[in-house]
Design an enzyme around this catalytic site. Structure first.
Site, PDB file in Angstrom:
ATOM      1  N   GLY A 250       0.809  -1.311   0.024  1.00  0.00           N
ATOM      2  CA  GLY A 250       0.038  -0.023   0.013  1.00  0.00           C
ATOM      3  C   GLY A 250       0.952   1.120  -0.024  1.00  0.00           C
ATOM      4  CG  ASP A 251       3.251   1.773   3.326  1.00  0.00           C
ATOM      5  OD1 ASP A 251       2.164   2.042   3.477  1.00  0.00           O
ATOM      6  OD2 ASP A 251       3.915   1.120   4.030  1.00  0.00           O
TER       7      ASP A 251
HETATM    8  N1  LIG Z   1      -1.421 -10.181  -3.833  1.00  0.00           N
HETATM    9  C1  LIG Z   1      -1.250  -9.126  -4.929  1.00  0.00           C
HETATM   10  N2  LIG Z   1      -0.819  -9.476  -5.896  1.00  0.00           N
HETATM   11  C2  LIG Z   1      -0.521  -8.239  -7.061  1.00  0.00           C
HETATM   12  N3  LIG Z   1      -0.694  -7.025  -6.457  1.00  0.00           N
HETATM   13  C3  LIG Z   1      -0.879  -6.682  -5.178  1.00  0.00           C
HETATM   14  C4  LIG Z   1      -1.289  -7.812  -4.341  1.00  0.00           C
HETATM   15  N4  LIG Z   1      -1.144  -7.187  -3.171  1.00  0.00           N
HETATM   16  C5  LIG Z   1      -1.086  -6.039  -3.208  1.00  0.00           C
HETATM   17  N5  LIG Z   1      -0.898  -5.554  -4.480  1.00  0.00           N
HETATM   18  C6  LIG Z   1      -0.814  -4.118  -5.122  1.00  0.00           C
HETATM   19  O1  LIG Z   1      -0.720  -3.197  -4.191  1.00  0.00           O
HETATM   20  C7  LIG Z   1      -1.453  -2.390  -3.975  1.00  0.00           C
HETATM   21  C8  LIG Z   1      -1.687  -1.940  -2.433  1.00  0.00           C
HETATM   22  O2  LIG Z   1      -2.089  -3.345  -1.860  1.00  0.00           O
HETATM   23  P1  LIG Z   1      -3.186  -3.307  -0.535  1.00  0.00           P
HETATM   24  O3  LIG Z   1      -2.764  -4.516   0.019  1.00  0.00           O
HETATM   25  O4  LIG Z   1      -4.362  -3.017  -1.171  1.00  0.00           O
HETATM   26  O5  LIG Z   1      -2.853  -2.034   0.211  1.00  0.00           O
HETATM   27  P2  LIG Z   1      -2.608  -2.116   1.868  1.00  0.00           P
HETATM   28  O6  LIG Z   1      -1.169  -2.761   2.346  1.00  0.00           O
HETATM   29  O7  LIG Z   1      -2.695  -0.386   2.353  1.00  0.00           O
HETATM   30  O8  LIG Z   1      -3.704  -2.745   2.430  1.00  0.00           O
HETATM   31  C9  LIG Z   1      -2.883  -3.089  -4.682  1.00  0.00           C
HETATM   32  O9  LIG Z   1      -3.970  -2.073  -5.043  1.00  0.00           O
HETATM   33  C10 LIG Z   1      -2.148  -3.820  -5.648  1.00  0.00           C
HETATM   34  O10 LIG Z   1      -2.076  -3.171  -6.798  1.00  0.00           O
HETATM   35  O1  LIG Z   2       1.108   2.449  11.224  1.00  0.00           O
HETATM   36  P1  LIG Z   2       0.275   1.104  11.345  1.00  0.00           P
HETATM   37  O2  LIG Z   2      -0.932   1.372  10.725  1.00  0.00           O
HETATM   38  O3  LIG Z   2       0.356   0.193  12.650  1.00  0.00           O
HETATM   39  O4  LIG Z   2       1.164   0.387  10.179  1.00  0.00           O
HETATM   40  C1  LIG Z   2       2.625   0.119  10.287  1.00  0.00           C
HETATM   41  C2  LIG Z   2       2.800  -0.997   9.404  1.00  0.00           C
HETATM   42  O5  LIG Z   2       2.544  -0.724   8.043  1.00  0.00           O
HETATM   43  C3  LIG Z   2       3.491  -0.759   7.071  1.00  0.00           C
HETATM   44  O6  LIG Z   2       4.083   0.518   6.849  1.00  0.00           O
HETATM   45  C4  LIG Z   2       2.997  -1.592   5.771  1.00  0.00           C
HETATM   46  O7  LIG Z   2       1.854  -0.793   5.741  1.00  0.00           O
HETATM   47  P2  LIG Z   2       1.122  -1.475   4.196  1.00  0.00           P
HETATM   48  O8  LIG Z   2       1.389  -2.888   4.117  1.00  0.00           O
HETATM   49  O9  LIG Z   2      -0.269  -0.987   4.485  1.00  0.00           O
HETATM   50  O10 LIG Z   2       1.818  -0.823   2.893  1.00  0.00           O
HETATM   51  C5  LIG Z   2       4.623  -1.644   7.957  1.00  0.00           C
HETATM   52  O11 LIG Z   2       5.952  -1.282   7.450  1.00  0.00           O
HETATM   53  C6  LIG Z   2       4.493  -1.066   9.435  1.00  0.00           C
HETATM   54  O12 LIG Z   2       4.803  -2.266  10.115  1.00  0.00           O
END
Ligand SMILES: Nc1ncnc2c1ncn2[C@@H]1O[C@H](COP(=O)(O)OP(=O)(O)O)[C@@H](O)[C@H]1O
Ligand SMILES: O=P(O)(O)OC[C@H]1O[C@](O)(COP(=O)(O)O)[C@@H](O)[C@@H]1O
Length: 305
Positions: A250-251
């Site tokens: 997500g980041d």
């Molecule tokens: N299993 C996966 N396969 C392919 N792309 C992924 C996958 N997981 C995440 N991504 C990519 O990364 C983006 C952010 O992931 P997501 O898991 O939705 O964010 P967060 O970590 O903030 O919950 C997705 O919209 C997609 O483009």
């Molecule tokens: O601040 P929060 O919501 O506890 O999340 C921290 C965690 O999120 C992360 O930045 C990962 O975030 P994403 O998987 O949403 O991109 C990790 O590096 C960290 O451990």
């Protein structure tokens, strides 16, 4: 300039365990430590994509020392505030049959510490980008992102917020340039479970009605949906690949989106680069490298996204 703020940086301790069993002694098969926290991940991927930036935030204790030392090698400038009580987090990311995360609380941040952050943010001027990302330690009120936005209101700073629940809801009247909830977080904000793209778009538009300019909803392996301030809705799929560790996907998406938008002002390009960066990180052990991101960007273009 681009600035990121991470109130609660962390060491991400990623462990792989075969067939994890609750209540038993489990042994790791593989283990790694990454410098994490949402804003720091955004800073790292922005710098990978050639966008210099400064990471602001709070660190404490020996884990804070290690975060401060370690991020020096990640290509961005950091300007942390050191706080006295408590420890920067060690967040446990357990990889087994399923992905499980235990994210810590973080150190105690005082009013004096927060004042120092506001002093640093007072340097921001028109054209700057500010990313407010991640959770905040328990010691801070959940109107803090709102207060930061209020203090910068009218200065022409583009603000991106990646947070959940009240932290996010409270900033909407200040018109953040971009917010990026995932589909589950979007549902949680309204107390519903969302099924399918139509419902997701409908609820995403409600966040726009509350003040957000552009809403990017990520859906892990199902891609992403972008609702723009120009009233366009774009859907994006994911390229083929094997997921290794989706922490930071997500980041990475937020960083790719910002880099893409700053490059030429096109939302479509921003969404594609953001998606390529998100998937590239999901397909890597740590955060993605530039080559992988650009390869997946080309793949998404070829697939018509
Ligand atoms: N299993 C996966 N396969 C392919 N792309 C992924 C996958 N997981 C995440 N991504 C990519 O990364 C983006 C952010 O992931 P997501 O898991 O939705 O964010 P967060 O970590 O903030 O919950 C997705 O919209 C997609 O483009
Ligand atoms: O601040 P929060 O919501 O506890 O999340 C921290 C965690 O999120 C992360 O930045 C990962 O975030 P994403 O998987 O949403 O991109 C990790 O590096 C960290 O451990």
């Amino acid at each position: 300039m681009i600035y990121t703020v991470t109130f609660n940086p962390a060491l991400d301790y990623v462990v792989r365990v075969d067939h994890f069993a609750l209540g038993a002694v489990n042994r790791t098969k593989q283990e790694s430590i990454y410098y994490g926290g949402k804003g720091l991940n955004v800073s790292a991927v922005l710098s990978t994509l050639g966008y210099g930036n400064t990471a602001l935030g709070f660190v404490a204790g020996f884990t804070g020392d290690e975060i401060e030392r370690g991020v020096k090698g990640l290509g961005f400038h950091s300007d942390f505030i050191r706080v006295e009580k408590g420890l920067s987090r060690i967040n446990v990311k357990l990889r087994s049959q399923e992905e499980t995360e235990i994210n810590g609380m973080g150190p105690e941040i005082t009013g004096k510490d927060v004042k120092q952050l506001f002093e640093k943010l007072d340097r921001l001027t028109a054209g700057d980008v500010l990313v407010l990302s991640g959770s905040i330690p328990k010691s801070i009120d959940d109107d803090i992102y709102e207060r930061i936005m209020e203090s910068l209101d009218g200065r022409g700073v583009r603000i991106v917020v990646d947070a959940t629940k009240d932290l996010l809801i409270n900033v909407l009247p200040y018109h953040p340039f971009l917010i990026k909830p995932n589909n589950h977080e979007l549902g949680e904000m309204f107390g519903v479970t969302l099924h399918g793209p139509e419902e997701i778009i409908d609820y995403g538009k409600r966040l726009q009605e509350k003040g957000a300019r552009n809403v990017l909803i990520s859906m892990a392996g199902d891609g992403a949906i972008l609702i723009t301030e120009e009233e366009e809705v774009f859907r994006m799929g994911v390229p083929k690949g094997t997921v290794k560790n989706s922490v930071g996907a997500g980041d990475s998406m937020v960083a790719g989106f910002i880099a893409g938008y700053l490059e030429n002002g096109s939302f479509k390009h921003a969404l594609r680069l953001g998606s390529a960066a998100g998937s590239a990180s999901a397909f890597s052990e740590g955060l993605a490298g530039r080559e992988d991101i650009m390869r997946l960007y080309e793949e998404l273009s070829k697939e018509g996204f």
